[in-house]
Write a protein that holds these residues in place. Structure first.
Motif, PDB file in Angstrom:
ATOM      1  N   VAL A 354       0.843  -1.205   0.000  1.00  0.00           N
ATOM      2  CA  VAL A 354       0.000   0.000   0.000  1.00  0.00           C
ATOM      3  C   VAL A 354       0.878   1.255   0.000  1.00  0.00           C
ATOM      4  O   VAL A 354       0.620   2.224  -0.734  1.00  0.00           O
ATOM      5  CB  VAL A 354      -0.954  -0.002   1.216  1.00  0.00           C
ATOM      6  CG1 VAL A 354      -1.604   1.369   1.405  1.00  0.00           C
ATOM      7  CG2 VAL A 354      -2.035  -1.065   1.044  1.00  0.00           C
ATOM      8  N   TYR A 355       1.926   1.252   0.809  1.00  0.00           N
ATOM      9  CA  TYR A 355       2.823   2.401   0.865  1.00  0.00           C
ATOM     10  C   TYR A 355       3.491   2.644  -0.490  1.00  0.00           C
ATOM     11  O   TYR A 355       3.626   3.795  -0.920  1.00  0.00           O
ATOM     12  CB  TYR A 355       3.883   2.184   1.951  1.00  0.00           C
ATOM     13  CG  TYR A 355       3.455   2.616   3.333  1.00  0.00           C
ATOM     14  CD1 TYR A 355       2.151   2.415   3.787  1.00  0.00           C
ATOM     15  CD2 TYR A 355       4.343   3.227   4.207  1.00  0.00           C
ATOM     16  CE1 TYR A 355       1.756   2.801   5.054  1.00  0.00           C
ATOM     17  CE2 TYR A 355       3.960   3.624   5.482  1.00  0.00           C
ATOM     18  CZ  TYR A 355       2.666   3.411   5.895  1.00  0.00           C
ATOM     19  OH  TYR A 355       2.280   3.809   7.156  1.00  0.00           O
ATOM     20  N   GLN A 356       3.913   1.575  -1.159  1.00  0.00           N
ATOM     21  CA  GLN A 356       4.550   1.736  -2.469  1.00  0.00           C
ATOM     22  C   GLN A 356       3.552   2.284  -3.489  1.00  0.00           C
ATOM     23  O   GLN A 356       3.904   3.123  -4.328  1.00  0.00           O
ATOM     24  CB  GLN A 356       5.129   0.399  -2.941  1.00  0.00           C
ATOM     25  CG  GLN A 356       6.331  -0.064  -2.129  1.00  0.00           C
ATOM     26  CD  GLN A 356       7.414   1.005  -2.000  1.00  0.00           C
ATOM     27  OE1 GLN A 356       7.829   1.622  -2.986  1.00  0.00           O
ATOM     28  NE2 GLN A 356       7.865   1.246  -0.777  1.00  0.00           N
ATOM     29  N   GLU A 357       2.315   1.835  -3.400  1.00  0.00           N
ATOM     30  CA  GLU A 357       1.279   2.378  -4.291  1.00  0.00           C
ATOM     31  C   GLU A 357       1.052   3.861  -4.008  1.00  0.00           C
ATOM     32  O   GLU A 357       0.901   4.666  -4.936  1.00  0.00           O
ATOM     33  CB  GLU A 357      -0.026   1.594  -4.105  1.00  0.00           C
ATOM     34  CG  GLU A 357      -1.145   2.033  -5.027  1.00  0.00           C
ATOM     35  CD  GLU A 357      -2.376   1.141  -4.909  1.00  0.00           C
ATOM     36  OE1 GLU A 357      -3.483   1.634  -5.213  1.00  0.00           O
ATOM     37  OE2 GLU A 357      -2.242  -0.035  -4.528  1.00  0.00           O
ATOM     38  N   ALA A 358       1.035   4.222  -2.732  1.00  0.00           N
ATOM     39  CA  ALA A 358       0.836   5.623  -2.360  1.00  0.00           C
ATOM     40  C   ALA A 358       1.976   6.491  -2.874  1.00  0.00           C
ATOM     41  O   ALA A 358       1.756   7.607  -3.363  1.00  0.00           O
ATOM     42  CB  ALA A 358       0.710   5.738  -0.843  1.00  0.00           C
ATOM     43  N   ASP A 370      -1.449  12.817   3.659  1.00  0.00           N
ATOM     44  CA  ASP A 370      -2.740  12.232   3.312  1.00  0.00           C
ATOM     45  C   ASP A 370      -3.076  11.068   4.240  1.00  0.00           C
ATOM     46  O   ASP A 370      -2.314  10.757   5.162  1.00  0.00           O
ATOM     47  CB  ASP A 370      -2.701  11.778   1.851  1.00  0.00           C
ATOM     48  CG  ASP A 370      -2.484  12.938   0.885  1.00  0.00           C
ATOM     49  OD1 ASP A 370      -3.159  13.972   1.064  1.00  0.00           O
ATOM     50  OD2 ASP A 370      -1.641  12.817  -0.021  1.00  0.00           O
ATOM     51  N   ALA A 371      -4.231  10.446   3.994  1.00  0.00           N
ATOM     52  CA  ALA A 371      -4.749   9.452   4.946  1.00  0.00           C
ATOM     53  C   ALA A 371      -5.103   8.147   4.252  1.00  0.00           C
ATOM     54  O   ALA A 371      -5.257   8.075   3.028  1.00  0.00           O
ATOM     55  CB  ALA A 371      -5.981  10.012   5.648  1.00  0.00           C
ATOM     56  N   MET A 372      -5.237   7.103   5.064  1.00  0.00           N
ATOM     57  CA  MET A 372      -5.778   5.820   4.650  1.00  0.00           C
ATOM     58  C   MET A 372      -7.025   5.521   5.488  1.00  0.00           C
ATOM     59  O   MET A 372      -7.088   5.906   6.651  1.00  0.00           O
ATOM     60  CB  MET A 372      -4.777   4.685   4.899  1.00  0.00           C
ATOM     61  CG  MET A 372      -3.517   4.714   4.096  1.00  0.00           C
ATOM     62  SD  MET A 372      -2.625   3.127   4.271  1.00  0.00           S
ATOM     63  CE  MET A 372      -2.241   3.133   6.014  1.00  0.00           C
TER      64      MET A 372
END
Length: 376
Positions: A354-358, A370-372
């Motif tokens: 998820v972090y890499q996608e962000a 930003d937020a999740m």
């Protein structure tokens, strides 16, 4: 779909408990230096959806769209702590300049604080602070123009000092901080134009934190009203955020990490709302890791109970969640206990993905970022 061999699965499982498993590279330009305006125009990455092939996928929204994502009957639990002007600048009697970051009041006007330069804070040293902030609105003439503190002892756990502040009878240091201190921004915010009120949630109420519960910074009064109109409830806890939240874990085997204590207040009315929400089939969504820690700390016995006191609960993969069904959170520092907590909710490898996608989609990281929304 990626195939996971037994060896790969075993290796991934071992990394769940190894500090190296929580490392990632973040280019410095992704560390948000300023908040977005308005607050609810930040990005929101939704972690819960499945593709038609049954693979995990993520959704991408703007934070103000939260009422369309949540369901009537859901409950948002928020941290209503207020950041205090905890950073003070002063001088020794010799004229040497010093800096103090208040952490926690131990007894009346006696505070544990981080200090620099530390070698100048020997036992018995007197520090003099002069007024530089805003004048308090109440009590004209009540507050001194000069403030002194004496170093009582060294705190081994933090490397800080215990400072006894000399104040008139009936006056607390908290009452004086607007006059002598400033709201401290985290050390990775090095070039900002943000005002101190932008580092407070719009529902901040109870003074005591030295850092903001940053997942709550995205909410505006207008967004809160829209959530209420949608039938999405809210309730509050108090956790006074300390600097221990941001400190990296330093032991290779994360299961041996000793978590810092934080004071929490989970009132009976919040517990009752949580019970009613779950009984009606709604979801309890923590706004921030501080709320998750508060609620899980209050549910340590197996069922959530009203609780006021300190918790040192440490949540990492393998933890059995007792209170929350979802989490709103910002993106966290590598090797932090906060990454380990979120990994306990969705899995460490998925969190890293998820972090890499962000990063690929240019999300902004850390306190002003930003937020999740995680709905596992």
């Amino acid at each position: 779909m990626q195939q996971h061999t037994p060896d790969l699965l075993r290796e991934n499982h071992e990394l769940d408990f190894n500090l190296q498993g929580y490392d990632y590279e973040l280019p410095s330009e992704f560390i948000a230096q300023n908040p977005v305006v308005p607050r609810d125009s930040s990005k929101l990455l939704l972690v819960n959806t499945l593709s038609t092939q049954g693979e995990q996928a993520n959704g991408h929204y703007i934070f103000r769209e939260l009422p369309e994502i949540l369901k009537p009957g859901d409950l948002l639990v928020m941290n209503n702590t207020q950041v205090i002007p905890a950073r003070l600048y002063g001088r020794k009697s010799t004229g040497a300049e010093v800096e103090v970051l208040l952490l926690q009041e131990q007894q009346s006007n006696c505070w544990l604080a981080l200090v620099k330069p530390g070698k100048r804070f020997k036992l018995g040293t007197k520090i003099i602070f002069t007024a530089g902030g805003n004048q308090p609105e109440n009590g004209e003439g009540t507050f001194p123009n000069c403030l002194t503190a004496t170093v009582l002892e060294t705190d081994e756990a933090t490397g800080g000092r215990l400072l006894q502040f000399d104040l008139p009878s009936g006056v607390s240091l908290l009452q004086c901080l607007d006059k002598f201190g400033e709201v401290p921004f985290p050390p990775y915010i090095t070039d900002t134009e943000a005002a101190s009120e932008q580092y407070q949630t719009v529902y901040a109420k109870n003074p005591g934190a030295v850092a903001a519960p940053t997942a709550g910074l995205h909410f505006t009064p207008e967004l809160l009203e829209k959530l209420s109109q949608k039938g999405i409830g809210r309730s509050f806890v108090t956790l006074h955020v300390g600097v221990g939240t941001f400190r990296p874990v330093e032991v290779e085997n994360v299961t041996t990490h000793q978590m810092h204590e934080e004071w929490i207040d989970v009132k009976s009315e919040t517990v009752e709302k949580i019970r009613q929400t779950k009984a009606a089939g709604g979801r309890v969504i923590a706004v921030g890791t501080t709320v998750a820690r508060s609620l899980e700390g209050a549910a340590i016995s197996g069922e959530i109970q009203p609780f006021t006191g300190k918790t040192d609960i440490f949540i990492y993969p393998g933890y059995k969640w007792r209170a929350i069904d979802g989490l709103i959170t910002n993106f966290h520092l590598p090797r932090s206990s906060l990454m380990m907590m979120v990994s306990a909710l969705i899995g460490r490898q998925r969190l890293l993905d998820v972090y890499q996608e962000a990063i690929a989609l240019k999300y902004r990281f850390y306190s002003f970022g930003d937020a999740m929304l995680i709905l596992p």
